[in-house]
Design an enzyme around this catalytic site. Sequence first.
Site, PDB file in Angstrom:
ATOM      1  N   THR A   1       0.830  -1.207   0.000  1.00 43.62           N
ATOM      2  CA  THR A   1       0.000   0.000   0.000  1.00 43.62           C
ATOM      3  C   THR A   1       0.869   1.262   0.000  1.00 43.62           C
TER       4      THR A   1
ATOM      5  N   GLY B   1       3.080  -3.114   8.504  1.00 43.44           N
ATOM      6  CA  GLY B   1       3.362  -3.380   9.914  1.00 43.44           C
ATOM      7  C   GLY B   1       4.839  -3.672  10.120  1.00 43.44           C
TER       8      GLY B   1
ATOM      9  N   GLU C   1      -6.052  -5.892   4.092  1.00 39.62           N
ATOM     10  CA  GLU C   1      -6.060  -7.075   3.220  1.00 39.62           C
ATOM     11  C   GLU C   1      -7.253  -7.069   2.265  1.00 39.62           C
TER      12      GLU C   1
HETATM   13  C1  LIG Z   1      -2.364 -23.200   9.018  1.00 39.12           C
HETATM   14  C2  LIG Z   1      -2.303 -21.734   9.048  1.00 39.12           C
HETATM   15  C3  LIG Z   1      -3.183 -21.216  10.119  1.00 39.12           C
HETATM   16  C4  LIG Z   1      -2.813 -19.830  10.365  1.00 39.12           C
HETATM   17  C5  LIG Z   1      -3.827 -19.241  11.240  1.00 39.12           C
HETATM   18  C6  LIG Z   1      -3.188 -18.133  11.901  1.00 39.12           C
HETATM   19  C7  LIG Z   1      -4.104 -17.020  11.942  1.00 39.12           C
HETATM   20  C8  LIG Z   1      -3.358 -15.843  11.498  1.00 39.12           C
HETATM   21  C9  LIG Z   1      -4.323 -14.859  11.067  1.00 39.12           C
HETATM   22  C10 LIG Z   1      -4.022 -13.851  10.388  1.00 39.12           C
HETATM   23  C11 LIG Z   1      -2.663 -13.497  10.026  1.00 39.12           C
HETATM   24  C12 LIG Z   1      -2.740 -12.315   9.214  1.00 39.12           C
HETATM   25  C13 LIG Z   1      -1.444 -11.594   9.293  1.00 39.12           C
HETATM   26  C14 LIG Z   1      -1.366 -10.502   8.344  1.00 39.12           C
HETATM   27  C15 LIG Z   1      -2.056  -9.260   8.794  1.00 39.12           C
HETATM   28  C16 LIG Z   1      -2.329  -8.438   7.628  1.00 39.12           C
HETATM   29  C17 LIG Z   1      -2.166  -6.988   7.879  1.00 39.12           C
HETATM   30  C18 LIG Z   1      -2.611  -6.215   6.695  1.00 39.12           C
HETATM   31  C19 LIG Z   1      -1.757  -6.398   5.476  1.00 39.12           C
HETATM   32  C20 LIG Z   1      -2.285  -5.693   4.216  1.00 39.12           C
HETATM   33  O1  LIG Z   1      -3.293  -5.024   4.225  1.00 39.12           O
HETATM   34  S1  LIG Z   1      -1.369  -5.939   2.822  1.00 39.12           S
HETATM   35  C21 LIG Z   1      -2.168  -5.051   1.550  1.00 39.12           C
HETATM   36  C22 LIG Z   1      -3.428  -5.712   1.124  1.00 39.12           C
HETATM   37  N1  LIG Z   1      -3.965  -5.050  -0.034  1.00 39.12           N
HETATM   38  C23 LIG Z   1      -5.022  -5.446  -0.659  1.00 39.12           C
HETATM   39  O2  LIG Z   1      -5.657  -6.402  -0.282  1.00 39.12           O
HETATM   40  C24 LIG Z   1      -5.357  -4.697  -1.931  1.00 39.12           C
HETATM   41  C25 LIG Z   1      -6.755  -4.920  -2.404  1.00 39.12           C
HETATM   42  N2  LIG Z   1      -6.810  -4.833  -3.843  1.00 39.12           N
HETATM   43  C26 LIG Z   1      -6.727  -5.929  -4.651  1.00 39.12           C
HETATM   44  O3  LIG Z   1      -6.603  -7.050  -4.179  1.00 39.12           O
HETATM   45  C27 LIG Z   1      -6.804  -5.701  -6.104  1.00 39.12           C
HETATM   46  O4  LIG Z   1      -6.310  -4.529  -6.547  1.00 39.12           O
HETATM   47  C28 LIG Z   1      -8.225  -5.859  -6.638  1.00 39.12           C
HETATM   48  C29 LIG Z   1      -8.557  -7.329  -6.523  1.00 39.12           C
HETATM   49  C30 LIG Z   1      -9.220  -5.043  -5.835  1.00 39.12           C
HETATM   50  C31 LIG Z   1      -8.319  -5.416  -8.094  1.00 39.12           C
HETATM   51  O5  LIG Z   1      -7.196  -5.830  -8.807  1.00 39.12           O
HETATM   52  P1  LIG Z   1      -7.060  -5.572 -10.370  1.00 39.12           P
HETATM   53  O6  LIG Z   1      -5.725  -5.948 -10.793  1.00 39.12           O
HETATM   54  O7  LIG Z   1      -7.518  -4.191 -10.663  1.00 39.12           O
HETATM   55  O8  LIG Z   1      -8.036  -6.634 -10.876  1.00 39.12           O
HETATM   56  P2  LIG Z   1      -9.447  -6.539 -11.557  1.00 39.12           P
HETATM   57  O9  LIG Z   1      -9.329  -5.801 -12.843  1.00 39.12           O
HETATM   58  O10 LIG Z   1     -10.461  -6.039 -10.588  1.00 39.12           O
HETATM   59  O11 LIG Z   1      -9.672  -8.064 -11.840  1.00 39.12           O
HETATM   60  C32 LIG Z   1      -9.008  -8.719 -12.910  1.00 39.12           C
HETATM   61  C33 LIG Z   1      -9.192 -10.214 -12.774  1.00 39.12           C
HETATM   62  O12 LIG Z   1      -8.293 -10.698 -11.769  1.00 39.12           O
HETATM   63  C34 LIG Z   1      -9.015 -11.455 -10.823  1.00 39.12           C
HETATM   64  N3  LIG Z   1      -8.309 -11.335  -9.542  1.00 39.12           N
HETATM   65  C35 LIG Z   1      -8.153 -10.229  -8.798  1.00 39.12           C
HETATM   66  N4  LIG Z   1      -7.450 -10.534  -7.694  1.00 39.12           N
HETATM   67  C36 LIG Z   1      -7.165 -11.841  -7.773  1.00 39.12           C
HETATM   68  C37 LIG Z   1      -6.461 -12.736  -6.910  1.00 39.12           C
HETATM   69  N5  LIG Z   1      -5.943 -12.334  -5.731  1.00 39.12           N
HETATM   70  N6  LIG Z   1      -6.347 -14.022  -7.274  1.00 39.12           N
HETATM   71  C38 LIG Z   1      -6.901 -14.453  -8.431  1.00 39.12           C
HETATM   72  N7  LIG Z   1      -7.570 -13.642  -9.301  1.00 39.12           N
HETATM   73  C39 LIG Z   1      -7.710 -12.369  -8.952  1.00 39.12           C
HETATM   74  C40 LIG Z   1     -10.378 -10.843 -10.819  1.00 39.12           C
HETATM   75  O13 LIG Z   1     -11.329 -11.689 -10.284  1.00 39.12           O
HETATM   76  C41 LIG Z   1     -10.580 -10.573 -12.287  1.00 39.12           C
HETATM   77  O14 LIG Z   1     -10.942 -11.774 -12.911  1.00 39.12           O
HETATM   78  P3  LIG Z   1     -11.895 -11.699 -14.170  1.00 39.12           P
HETATM   79  O15 LIG Z   1     -11.311 -10.793 -15.163  1.00 39.12           O
HETATM   80  O16 LIG Z   1     -13.204 -11.180 -13.653  1.00 39.12           O
HETATM   81  O17 LIG Z   1     -11.975 -13.126 -14.593  1.00 39.12           O
HETATM   82  C1  LIG Z   2      -4.291  -1.605  10.515  1.00 38.14           C
HETATM   83  C2  LIG Z   2      -3.868  -1.676   9.087  1.00 38.14           C
HETATM   84  C3  LIG Z   2      -2.748  -2.409   8.752  1.00 38.14           C
HETATM   85  C4  LIG Z   2      -2.314  -2.460   7.426  1.00 38.14           C
HETATM   86  N1  LIG Z   2      -1.185  -3.140   7.122  1.00 38.14           N
HETATM   87  C5  LIG Z   2      -0.708  -3.126   5.847  1.00 38.14           C
HETATM   88  C6  LIG Z   2       0.505  -3.789   5.521  1.00 38.14           C
HETATM   89  O1  LIG Z   2       1.145  -4.402   6.371  1.00 38.14           O
HETATM   90  N2  LIG Z   2       0.962  -3.716   4.254  1.00 38.14           N
HETATM   91  C7  LIG Z   2       0.286  -3.051   3.284  1.00 38.14           C
HETATM   92  O2  LIG Z   2       0.759  -3.020   2.145  1.00 38.14           O
HETATM   93  N3  LIG Z   2      -0.875  -2.427   3.560  1.00 38.14           N
HETATM   94  C8  LIG Z   2      -1.392  -2.446   4.805  1.00 38.14           C
HETATM   95  N4  LIG Z   2      -2.580  -1.816   5.106  1.00 38.14           N
HETATM   96  C9  LIG Z   2      -3.283  -1.090   4.044  1.00 38.14           C
HETATM   97  C10 LIG Z   2      -4.597  -1.748   3.636  1.00 38.14           C
HETATM   98  O3  LIG Z   2      -4.372  -2.923   2.922  1.00 38.14           O
HETATM   99  C11 LIG Z   2      -5.418  -0.747   2.808  1.00 38.14           C
HETATM  100  O4  LIG Z   2      -5.720   0.351   3.635  1.00 38.14           O
HETATM  101  C12 LIG Z   2      -6.670  -1.398   2.293  1.00 38.14           C
HETATM  102  O5  LIG Z   2      -6.377  -2.336   1.286  1.00 38.14           O
HETATM  103  C13 LIG Z   2      -7.690  -0.360   1.757  1.00 38.14           C
HETATM  104  O6  LIG Z   2      -7.131   0.440   0.790  1.00 38.14           O
HETATM  105  P1  LIG Z   2      -7.232   2.041   0.861  1.00 38.14           P
HETATM  106  O7  LIG Z   2      -6.742   2.480   2.172  1.00 38.14           O
HETATM  107  O8  LIG Z   2      -6.575   2.564  -0.364  1.00 38.14           O
HETATM  108  O9  LIG Z   2      -8.777   2.374   0.793  1.00 38.14           O
HETATM  109  P2  LIG Z   2      -9.545   3.055  -0.393  1.00 38.14           P
HETATM  110  O10 LIG Z   2      -9.525   2.165  -1.569  1.00 38.14           O
HETATM  111  O11 LIG Z   2      -9.077   4.445  -0.603  1.00 38.14           O
HETATM  112  O12 LIG Z   2     -11.005   3.068   0.228  1.00 38.14           O
HETATM  113  C14 LIG Z   2     -11.747   4.255   0.562  1.00 38.14           C
HETATM  114  C15 LIG Z   2     -13.217   4.029   0.172  1.00 38.14           C
HETATM  115  O13 LIG Z   2     -13.304   3.938  -1.248  1.00 38.14           O
HETATM  116  C16 LIG Z   2     -14.064   2.812  -1.617  1.00 38.14           C
HETATM  117  N5  LIG Z   2     -13.562   2.259  -2.896  1.00 38.14           N
HETATM  118  C17 LIG Z   2     -12.288   2.164  -3.341  1.00 38.14           C
HETATM  119  N6  LIG Z   2     -12.248   1.545  -4.530  1.00 38.14           N
HETATM  120  C18 LIG Z   2     -13.504   1.210  -4.844  1.00 38.14           C
HETATM  121  C19 LIG Z   2     -14.096   0.527  -5.923  1.00 38.14           C
HETATM  122  N7  LIG Z   2     -13.361   0.027  -6.931  1.00 38.14           N
HETATM  123  N8  LIG Z   2     -15.421   0.360  -5.923  1.00 38.14           N
HETATM  124  C20 LIG Z   2     -16.169   0.827  -4.902  1.00 38.14           C
HETATM  125  N9  LIG Z   2     -15.666   1.461  -3.831  1.00 38.14           N
HETATM  126  C21 LIG Z   2     -14.343   1.658  -3.804  1.00 38.14           C
HETATM  127  C22 LIG Z   2     -13.893   1.814  -0.474  1.00 38.14           C
HETATM  128  O14 LIG Z   2     -14.988   0.923  -0.415  1.00 38.14           O
HETATM  129  C23 LIG Z   2     -13.817   2.744   0.737  1.00 38.14           C
HETATM  130  O15 LIG Z   2     -15.133   2.999   1.185  1.00 38.14           O
HETATM  131  C24 LIG Z   2      -3.034  -1.758   6.423  1.00 38.14           C
HETATM  132  C25 LIG Z   2      -4.187  -1.038   6.766  1.00 38.14           C
HETATM  133  C26 LIG Z   2      -4.606  -0.988   8.082  1.00 38.14           C
HETATM  134  C27 LIG Z   2      -5.829  -0.185   8.429  1.00 38.14           C
END
Ligand SMILES: CCCCCCCC/C=C\CCCCCCCCCC(=O)SCCNC(=O)CCNC(=O)[C@H](O)C(C)(C)COP(=O)(O)OP(=O)(O)OC[C@H]1O[C@@H](n2cnc3c(N)ncnc32)[C@H](O)[C@@H]1OP(=O)(O)O
Ligand SMILES: Cc1cc2nc3c(=O)[nH]c(=O)nc-3n(C[C@H](O)[C@H](O)[C@H](O)COP(=O)(O)OP(=O)(O)OC[C@H]3O[C@@H](n4cnc5c(N)ncnc54)[C@H](O)[C@@H]3O)c2cc1C
Length: 666
Positions: A149, A188, A431
């Site tokens: 991010t 983190g 996530e």
């Molecule tokens: C035994 C083990 C037990 C363990 C248990 C322990 C418990 C431990 C618990 C928890 C541990 C957790 C520890 C970690 C803490 C996490 C802290 C936070 C970390 C973060 O936040 S990291 C950052 C995370 N960021 C995000 O998630 C970003 C969100 N955005 C996206 O994922 C993508 O941008 C999007 C999916 C929203 C869009 O991507 P884009 O490229 O634009 O794709 P589209 O055009 O929308 O779609 C195209 C096409 O691709 C398909 N697709 C999208 N994503 C995926 C994927 N991941 N895999 C497969 N396919 C995917 C999508 O469906 C489209 O398909 P189509 O064209 O429709 O066929």
């Molecule tokens: C506690 C915490 C820990 C984190 N840890 C990590 C980490 O370790 N590593 C890392 O890389 N990231 C981390 N993140 C970041 C996190 O993954 C992002 O904040 C999260 O994926 C949301 O993205 P954003 O902040 O850009 O929200 P935005 O996308 O800006 O969302 C703002 C609003 O816009 C809306 N929106 C955005 N796009 C669309 C769409 N296509 N359609 C409709 N509505 C939409 C959302 O629904 C939301 O209401 C962490 C975040 C938090 C809060």
Amino acid sequence: MATVHKINEDLVKERQKCTFNVQELTYLLDGGEEVTKERREFENILRNVKELQDEVPEVYLSHKERYENAVRKTCILQNVRNDFEKKREVLSPRNIFRAGYAVIKDVSPFFLHNGMFVPTIIGQGTPEQQAEWLPKAKAMAIIGTYAQTELGHGTFIRGLETTATYDAKTEEFILNSPKVTSYKWWPGGLGTTVNHCITVAQLYINGKKYGIHPFIVQIRDLETHKPLPGIKVGEIGPKMGFATANNGFLGFQNFRIPRKNMLMKNAQVLKDGTFVKGMNEKLTYGTMVMVRVNIVSDSAFHTAMAATIAVRYAAVRHQSQLKAKEPEVQIIDYLTQQHKLFIAIATSHAFSNTYTWLYQAYLKVVEDLGKQKQDHLPELHALSCCLKATSSRDAGVIVEQCRLACGGHGYMASSNLPIIYGYTTAAITYEGEHTVLLLQTARYLMKAWMSALEGKVLAPSVAYLVDWLKSDKQRWQNTPEVIVKGFQHVAAGKIKDAFDAIQKHVKAGKDYEDAWNLASVQLIKASEAHSRAILCDGYLRETVRTSSSVSPSLAKVLNHLVQLYIVYWTLETAGDLLVYSNIGKDDIAVLKEKYEELLALIRPNAVGLVDAFDISDEILQSTLGSYDGRVYERLMEEAMKSPLNKEPVNQSFHKYLKPFIKKAKL
Ligand SMILES: CCCCCCCC/C=C\CCCCCCCCCC(=O)SCCNC(=O)CCNC(=O)[C@H](O)C(C)(C)COP(=O)(O)OP(=O)(O)OC[C@H]1O[C@@H](n2cnc3c(N)ncnc32)[C@H](O)[C@@H]1OP(=O)(O)O
Ligand SMILES: Cc1cc2nc3c(=O)[nH]c(=O)nc-3n(C[C@H](O)[C@H](O)[C@H](O)COP(=O)(O)OP(=O)(O)OC[C@H]3O[C@@H](n4cnc5c(N)ncnc54)[C@H](O)[C@@H]3O)c2cc1C
């Protein structure tokens, strides 16, 4: 020697009422007796490490002290774990995760190391890259995080602005953060803890953009811990929760890394700068799929923690009279209280059961991908998105409901409910933001609906669409099986409505993308309904499966819980069922009674059920939820730890209050 206190009498009586073997349920929830034993043994060792006991409750420390204390204790935890694993088996990730709570009151600054850095090396690295970094990472000789991010983009990761430009002459990538919005923000541990990170950046070769890819980057000197030249890194400051997670920012200025540091299990960059495409570019998103699956387990655990605290407290707490002249009742005897709390227990079970099959589905896809097969990836992606979204959102609601169920004392930091809430509510956003993930699933559902209309065979999780198209709605019966079918009808009906809405807008001349946006409220509702159908169906199936292998008394209780979950959601979504299924008004009246009957059946087992989660006092960290039920004594003991109670008169009296009062008197 620690003082052993008498157990609260109400809790003693509650435990006597229990109709099933608590230990048997604990083994089942843990996944076997061996897992429970391993967990208890490890937690017991931690309990006796003197250095892990806090002299001053963390809440009274400054932001900086709190972080430093968390690092100190995480290092001790890691050492204890290493010693444990030298003598015995490697601890299961779930057990180490749980034990972490006993040590770090909030979120560990190493959370992302085990949660995402190590898994990304495994999931995205070639065998050679794994051989180079995994041993060091697992031994924590290097500590890392997952930096994806940025200030400007979290959701739309294709829009990330950090660049990795290949220089074929030196066989290096040059990392840059061209604008303030391209700074990494949130990872983190990044603030001041890690020395490495996985950086997700836009790849450029000879001026051409090749999309986002993961790179392993050393950001701090291993000896001095100083940021390397070209790196600007720091902490982002206080948040709503996650006080000790040490979330950070990161910028690059012409920072060079060797070619081998691009994780190349999927796409590759050869020495001469040739780009080799991977089987599927979305495999780069693989770590997120894994974490979303794990968040379902995490949601189960947080719900269990909150339920344990609130149910034990409700058994100990007496307030008001049901009948005049009778003693004040235990608040757990108010039906409204049972309504707030028993769904918390059932929800935790629903998520645990869901995690069990979802994790197996995840492992199957990973195995298939190893054989270059990706048929089940879209279904897994759709499931992991909506189940992460729904489980984290439900967990947030339930934790808050448990806090409210504890009245004023639930608002005390010492109840631990505020910290648990800070954690669960963060998971709704991280996530993959809630709405965004529901829309990802909706994308899959629209395709599935189209395939169903074309008479194609569908993946198991959406096969109900075909049944729905083929048959008319079946005759309604108030059985769990038919109700689950009813949830599938709601989902199918909402999926159809959303699909039709898109078509209507397209026919009216809108682009597909605009039509999608115009229908997106209906799309997320369809996705939510699909999640609920999946949760209820999976929970029921798993309960039926396990019931045959447990004692009849436990099977009975598990059956009560799953029925409660299904009937609760029937009543919550009665309007939808009336629109989309054959349920009648009379059925709803019958189910209301059924719900009340189930509350009464669960009531004698409520304390036993939360005891079975087997969450130790060290992990619960709650004045209200301890095993012995010494609620009032603990509240008072914790209050006495306030630094403001260490002196009879605080200096602010002499400095400000006294002159102020004097002036006011004049
Ligand atoms: C035994 C083990 C037990 C363990 C248990 C322990 C418990 C431990 C618990 C928890 C541990 C957790 C520890 C970690 C803490 C996490 C802290 C936070 C970390 C973060 O936040 S990291 C950052 C995370 N960021 C995000 O998630 C970003 C969100 N955005 C996206 O994922 C993508 O941008 C999007 C999916 C929203 C869009 O991507 P884009 O490229 O634009 O794709 P589209 O055009 O929308 O779609 C195209 C096409 O691709 C398909 N697709 C999208 N994503 C995926 C994927 N991941 N895999 C497969 N396919 C995917 C999508 O469906 C489209 O398909 P189509 O064209 O429709 O066929
Ligand atoms: C506690 C915490 C820990 C984190 N840890 C990590 C980490 O370790 N590593 C890392 O890389 N990231 C981390 N993140 C970041 C996190 O993954 C992002 O904040 C999260 O994926 C949301 O993205 P954003 O902040 O850009 O929200 P935005 O996308 O800006 O969302 C703002 C609003 O816009 C809306 N929106 C955005 N796009 C669309 C769409 N296509 N359609 C409709 N509505 C939409 C959302 O629904 C939301 O209401 C962490 C975040 C938090 C809060």
